[in-house]
Design an enzyme around this catalytic site. Sequence first.
Site: not given
Length: 283
Positions: A99-101, A140, A142
């Site tokens: 989920h940080h991509s 998070q 992000n």
Amino acid sequence: PISKYGLLRQELIGRNIIHREDFVETPLATKEQLLRVHTQTYVDAFMTGDLDPSAQRRIGLPWSEQLVNRCLASVGATVAAARTAMKMGVSGALSGGTHHSFEDRGEGFCVFNDIAVAIRELQYTGQVKRVLIVDLDVHQGNGNAKIFQNDPSVFTFSMHGAKNFPFRKEVSDLDVPLHDGIGDDEYLDALCSVWPDVLHNFDCDLVFYQAGVDVLNKDAFGRLKLSHEGIKERDRLVLEAVHKQRLPIVLTLGGGYAKPIQSSVTSYAGTYEVATEVYGDSW
């Protein structure tokens, strides 16, 4: 820790949570699928090993052909799990949750955003219109927040450590920042204060559950103090509410960095144990 993936599979089989025949080898994500989310420049540069060194350092993993295959398999697993969930009610990928991509870059060990790619693929094929992301990883989501910013078809909910990575947060549809050191009771109270309204107020066809276990008290990077039982109660709150609404759900692995890593594996397995108890044969 790369060992956690194989250890989790062994744990699930050894404890008879998931039967050996229920594991399915993943298809590789296609370039066409990746381009529904990521830019052509970024995809081409990563696939050929031509990313700028600073961009590769941001990801945190050295480039190799094996890494390319691993990333394609991870994204492909989540796409396949989403399709299966639409038929069977619940499915999961023993990887993923990257989920940080972002559309044009990766960071934090995340190359391609598997959740975003799966959502766009199912929207493209007409299998879903509106999707809810429930991200309870300690970090998070992000990348998801930025990719789906101003997109009314996807609701992003992230409950995470306020002072933890990423240090520059994006704006999700709902962010719940948590202070360092909280334990089971305070964490579950925070979740219960918002979760029913999120599910009630956003009409969706599919839920993605980023079930990171880096909230565990033994995690090297989490800075929270949840117990194994606290994490299982967290999972039960999410899964029972989704099941009550007769909504399909996809489980992605997310973070887990305990020392020893077996503690993370135990909590990962607990998520699947709760899922089998909640969904069972009742879908």
